[in-house]
Scaffold this motif. Structure first.
Motif, short mmCIF file in Angstrom:
data_model
loop_
_atom_site.label_atom_id
_atom_site.label_comp_id
_atom_site.label_asym_id
_atom_site.label_seq_id
_atom_site.Cartn_x
_atom_site.Cartn_y
_atom_site.Cartn_z
N ASP A 1 26.67 12.58 -9.86
CA ASP A 1 27.07 11.18 -9.71
C ASP A 1 26.14 10.51 -8.71
O ASP A 1 25.12 11.08 -8.30
CB ASP A 1 28.55 11.09 -9.30
CG ASP A 1 28.84 11.81 -7.99
OD1 ASP A 1 27.92 11.95 -7.15
OD2 ASP A 1 29.99 12.24 -7.80
N SER B 1 26.01 10.61 -16.45
CA SER B 1 26.99 9.88 -17.27
C SER B 1 28.23 10.69 -17.59
O SER B 1 29.12 10.20 -18.26
CB SER B 1 26.33 9.44 -18.58
OG SER B 1 26.11 10.55 -19.43
N ARG C 1 33.13 12.11 -13.60
CA ARG C 1 33.99 11.04 -13.13
C ARG C 1 34.85 11.54 -11.99
O ARG C 1 35.29 12.68 -12.06
CB ARG C 1 34.92 10.56 -14.26
CG ARG C 1 34.20 9.93 -15.45
CD ARG C 1 33.83 8.47 -15.14
NE ARG C 1 33.04 7.86 -16.21
CZ ARG C 1 31.72 7.96 -16.34
NH1 ARG C 1 31.02 8.64 -15.45
NH2 ARG C 1 31.07 7.38 -17.34
N PRO C 2 35.17 10.80 -10.96
CA PRO C 2 34.66 9.46 -10.68
C PRO C 2 33.17 9.49 -10.33
O PRO C 2 32.63 10.55 -10.02
CB PRO C 2 35.50 9.03 -9.47
CG PRO C 2 35.90 10.30 -8.81
CD PRO C 2 36.07 11.30 -9.92
N ALA C 3 32.57 8.34 -10.35
CA ALA C 3 31.11 8.28 -10.31
C ALA C 3 30.50 8.45 -8.92
O ALA C 3 29.30 8.65 -8.79
CB ALA C 3 30.63 6.96 -10.90
N ALA C 4 31.28 8.39 -7.90
CA ALA C 4 30.69 8.47 -6.56
C ALA C 4 31.47 9.37 -5.62
O ALA C 4 31.64 9.11 -4.45
CB ALA C 4 30.57 7.07 -5.96
N ALA C 5 31.96 10.49 -6.18
CA ALA C 5 32.77 11.39 -5.36
C ALA C 5 31.97 12.58 -4.85
O ALA C 5 32.51 13.46 -4.19
CB ALA C 5 33.96 11.87 -6.17
#
Lengths: 623, 623
Positions: free
Chosen positions: B293, B335, B338-342
């Motif tokens: 991410d 891609s 998820r989540p994209a910034a964990a």
């Protein structure tokens, strides 16, 4: 007599840093350092010694040295070199005793004189450096597998720096007799390792490596073993060495407290002045508290009313209701469950009638049970309370005008609606996976309840182990259970259900009244009664009643057991009503798979679980 | 030859409703109904039969009837009455065969003629009702514990309605020889139960009740067993009867698919035309994809660069980077996580080089592997992909100008910064608790990789089992691991770490370059090299290099293994660099406890885990 208490690092989960911290916090005096823990540690041996000293721990044993002796002279020479290197490490740590296990290698020495000679060779070198070797017979050693055989070798070697390590598992798993220790001179008893174990039919190595328990948790007679070792003159530390798959992954801080409790309990079994306040008699269940919320509270209260309970009291200052029927008392406490409107209902506290509540609490504290702050209790009376391993609060009470009921203002309802429920028979508590063996010892040591045999049931969502704790007069009974691996996470059913079982003297009559009152009873499949009828020679009227009322029936060598269950209330609590016939002494666990499948089915039919479709049911309970 | 495939309800978790649904969905033709499942079911026996018919399932066996024979005439009379009741149930269900197990009771009949007579009595009654009895020797039967003994009884009884049930576990666990089946007339082979098992040293009853596996998952030679039964003329269903503690609590839908796959694999081992597309040769790891991410992506890219990888390609349409060094290729896919910034980084896909990607996919589909929609892949080439039991995507690729690399636009970076990494040696994948045995069979059956021996390591946070899957030329290697119970939840360390191991021909030279490049290498305690030196006769220069560079060293019967690890990147991925000496064929699992303890320590020192204080470290890798 004050003992030094020690614990092997192999008993505890984590890195060596975690283990030492846990052992020190639990009050141990020393540790056995297991070699792989040192190898993986960031400290040099000298730093380890300093670290232990800083934590108030001595290093009592370096363990183990494996496969020392050899029929191959070159291999033996290599082993001696390896031993010298480990002596260097020991000197740096500051530990003077190394455990040498009997060899399990194919090249182990069979000739006892040659073996004694090889051990003597190494022991001489150890002795020259002020170190000593404690030789232990592994139960699966190639040639030396009994303590007698290890003593024979040590005796023949006749070197001051060579003595025995006695390990209760290795001795008792092979049926060895501790009485024989008396023949060993006290100065040859270098070290003592204590471990209990359940009685299992399995390969002794697997049994030892995976299933050992702390003293008081298994089936071995550790008190007799320890007395025999002490009578023979042993004066070293009492050291625990427990290989256990569950402990290996459990919080080491908890395990270390459990370990310490096991030694305190074991020491109490020795003759002599009692080191702990004696456990006061427990004479019954004074109350069982359910934590409820705004959703589950009214539901549980409604069912209690239909079960024939009366809301007799309201707490003076807290949102706690007292419900009574006969000697059965239930508290509904709306202040302990969070979040407040999630439909949660759980057994949160047990009130146990104690002959001396203050002494009960003092004993609990001495046995390292967490003592709860008074304000945490549901009552304002000066109640002593502790926390059990599953988080349930245990209150020591004396029921009477001056006791805890004084906190409740009478509602004025006299309660003439009874359905024949006379008392709490037992409470069923699902234990956290890591806490099952800890819980057995907790109730045994802290409350003086005796753990019964462990049984295992193939339940619909995985194996479930059960163990009851109770006392000779059966005034207090708890049925503990745990998922042997874990409860099938795929199942959308009830998680970890708990229950309160009420006693009746006539379950058939009570069932008639409960049905009439609209109690949400659990439907039992008709196949169940058909199978009972095929298996057992039950009287026709009993089978008829079982069919008609959807009862469950179990039996043991003494008598029979009739029981019924309600649906699950809130998320995880249900009630049982039970009748013991002719001294039946079990908990109906054989019926639990049928009960669990029915609960899952009902959950779907109630629409409480959207993943479950309602299924057509043919049951013994109409409606 | 088309076989009817059946599964015993005891193989699956849940209520009978759950089990039947799962068996039907997996494509089974029939079921063995285990009595306790029926007893707990809401349907009458007739309703059960109708339910099965509605699901397209026949009921092939009602099981089991235990302890039929008795030296006590009154007990035998009761048993006959019970049998008659069960015949009623069978008639209602519509099942014609009942399993009768050899008695395990102390009152079991020892005299073979008396035993034959009692069985004949009950078989006559069954026969009169159009039913038949399949008699099976339990490996722990009181007097009848081998299949030969059960055949002797059946032969003496000489009743048409009495035949044999052969169970691979009971035969093979006792070392029975399937060649002997040839002597049994085909019409006496009533039923066949198939189960595999690991080779364990334990009480045979415990082994059978807790550790059975589906064919292809254990150590028994099921292909030979099945051939022997078929050669003897058996023409009934192939039925699985597997008691397994893990399966008992796992999602029955998944277990049923696993069970079906085991039969498809087993049938393929029989002589005759191949029922499935043959597995194409796998010739290497084409790429390993890491899902990253916005936080973990730059961190992993930075480390790949320091490891000597070059960012050579950028996907035409997706946020996917291609990094290369020698034949080692890593995709960073931003891609899929998820989540994209964990800060999550995980192995999300394996690219495996197949001689025939389309046939690989067809085979996988035939073996009930989930085939992924094409759009799910990280590349746009016509890549066939399936999902492994742990959720990892497996792509069948052909690397070349026309293959998957064509989806990537060259960055123009030529990549002269290599550090000697030549290829992916293996990928280490932590399996979900319920999926370990399923995964072994998945890779064996679907990809044609051979599972290696299961090993168990006492790791700091609990026991860990390892099993590699690979093929004879070792071009593809995966190292699967699983927590034997569960990973200590108390530990704040790395959950379920995965890794990618890159090969080098000279780890010492590579290590020098990696240190110079600032790769975040895992510090290894100096005690580790000291212990190696005490245990093994390693050359001085090798020990010196191990010390200097903080390497790990394992060995097997063939050779040695040098390896090093990076710190954990993101939340759960690290890299290894490995060098195999003289044909070493393992995965360095013996070193994993040291590695795990070091990772936990480093996690604390990195400040990634606030519960961990940094500890003073004395390690082989400065700074």
């Amino acid at each position: 007599m004050a003992f030094r208490r020690s614990v092997a690092t192999v008993c505890l989960s984590g890195t060596l840093e975690d283990k030492l911290t846990a052992a020190a916090a639990a009050g141990f005096d020393g540790v056995e350092v297991f070699e792989p823990d040192l190898v993986a540690a960031p400290w040099s041996p000298r730093e380890l010694g300093a670290r232990c000293a800083g934590l108030g721990l001595s290093v009592d044993l370096y363990q183990p040295f494996r496969d020392l002796d050899s029929t191959d002279p070159a291999a033996f020479a290599r082993n001696v070199r390896r031993a010298e290197r480990k002596f260097d490490v020991m000197a740096e740590i500051g530990v003077d005793t190394v455990l040498v296990c009997s060899s399990v290698s194919p090249d182990a020495v069979a000739d006892v004189d040659q073996l004694a000679e090889q051990l003597a060779t190494v022991a001489h070198r150890a002795g020259e450096r002020g170190l000593r070797i404690a030789y232990e017979a592994l139960a699966w050693g190639t040639h030396v597998s009994t303590w007698d055989a290890s003593w024979d070798v040590v005796r023949r070697a006749d070197v001051p720096a060579l003595g025995l390590c006695l390990d209760s598992f290795h001795v008792l798993s092979r049926g060895g007799d501790p009485a024989g220790f008396a023949a060993v001179p006290a100065e040859k008893l270098f070290f003592l390792q204590l471990a209990d174990a359940p009685q299992l039919q399995m390969d002794v190595l697997q049994w030892s490596r995976h299933h050992r328990l702390f003293p008081g948790q298994g089936a071995f007679d550790l008190p007799r073993f320890l007395r025999s070792v002490l009578d023979a003159g042993y004066a070293g530390p009492l050291s625990l060495e427990v290989f256990n798959d569950v402990f290996r992954q459990a919080d080491p801080a908890r395990t270390a407290v459990d370990a310490m409790r096991s030694l305190l309990w074991l020491e109490e079994q020795l003759p002599g002045p009692a080191p702990l306040p004696a456990p006061p008699a427990l004479t019954g269940h004074s109350f069982t508290e359910l934590g409820v919320d705004g959703v589950s509270g009214p539901e549980v209260a409604d069912v209690l009313g239909r079960l024939g309970f009366t809301h007799t009291g309201q707490h003076r200052s807290k949102p706690v209701q007292l419900w009574e029927q006969g000697a059965a008392r239930v508290l509904l406490n709306a202040s302990v469950v969070r979040p407040a409107a999630a439909g949660i209902a759980a057994v949160t506290a047990l009130g146990l009638e104690s002959a001396d509540p203050v002494r009960s609490a003092r004993r609990a504290e001495a046995l390292r049970a967490p003592v709860l702050p008074r304000s945490r209790g549901s009552a304002e009376a000066d109640l002593a309370a502790i926390e059990a391993p599953d988080g349930t609060q245990v209150f020591f009470t004396r029921t009477g005008p001056e006791g805890w009921p004084a906190d409740f203002l009478p509602t004025g309802d006299a309660g003439e609606r009874g359905a024949g429920l006379t008392a709490v028979d037992h409470v069923g508590l699902t234990q956290p996976f890591d806490a099952f063996d800890e819980a057995g010892l907790f109730y045994r040591a802290v409350l003086g309840l005796e753990p019964q045999a462990v049984t295992e049931v193939a339940a619909p969502f995985g194996l479930v182990r059960h163990r009851a704790v109770t006392q000779p007069d059966r005034a207090v009974r708890l049925s503990l259970s745990v998922a042997a691996l874990r409860r099938g996470g795929w199942s959308p059913g009830v998680p970890d259900p708990q229950y309160v079982a009420f006693a009746t003297d006539d379950l058939v009559a009570t069932a008639v009244r409960l049905r009439a009152a609209g109690v949400p009873l659990l439907p039992v499949p008709a196949n169940y009664a058909d199978d009972l009828d095929a298996r057992l020679d039950l009287p026709a009227h009993l089978i008829a009643a079982i069919r008609e009322h959807g009862l469950l029936y179990d039996s043991d060598a003494r008598g029979g057991y009739l029981h019924l269950a309600t649906l699950v209330l809130g998320d995880r609590v249900f009630f049982e009503v039970v009748q013991r016939l002719d001294g039946y002494d079990g908990y109906g666990t054989a019926d639990s798979p049928v009960r669990m499948a029915a609960h899952r089915r009902a959950r779907g039919a109630q629409g409480r679980d959207p993943r479950l479709a309602a299924v057509t049911s043919r049951t013994g309970v109409p409606g």
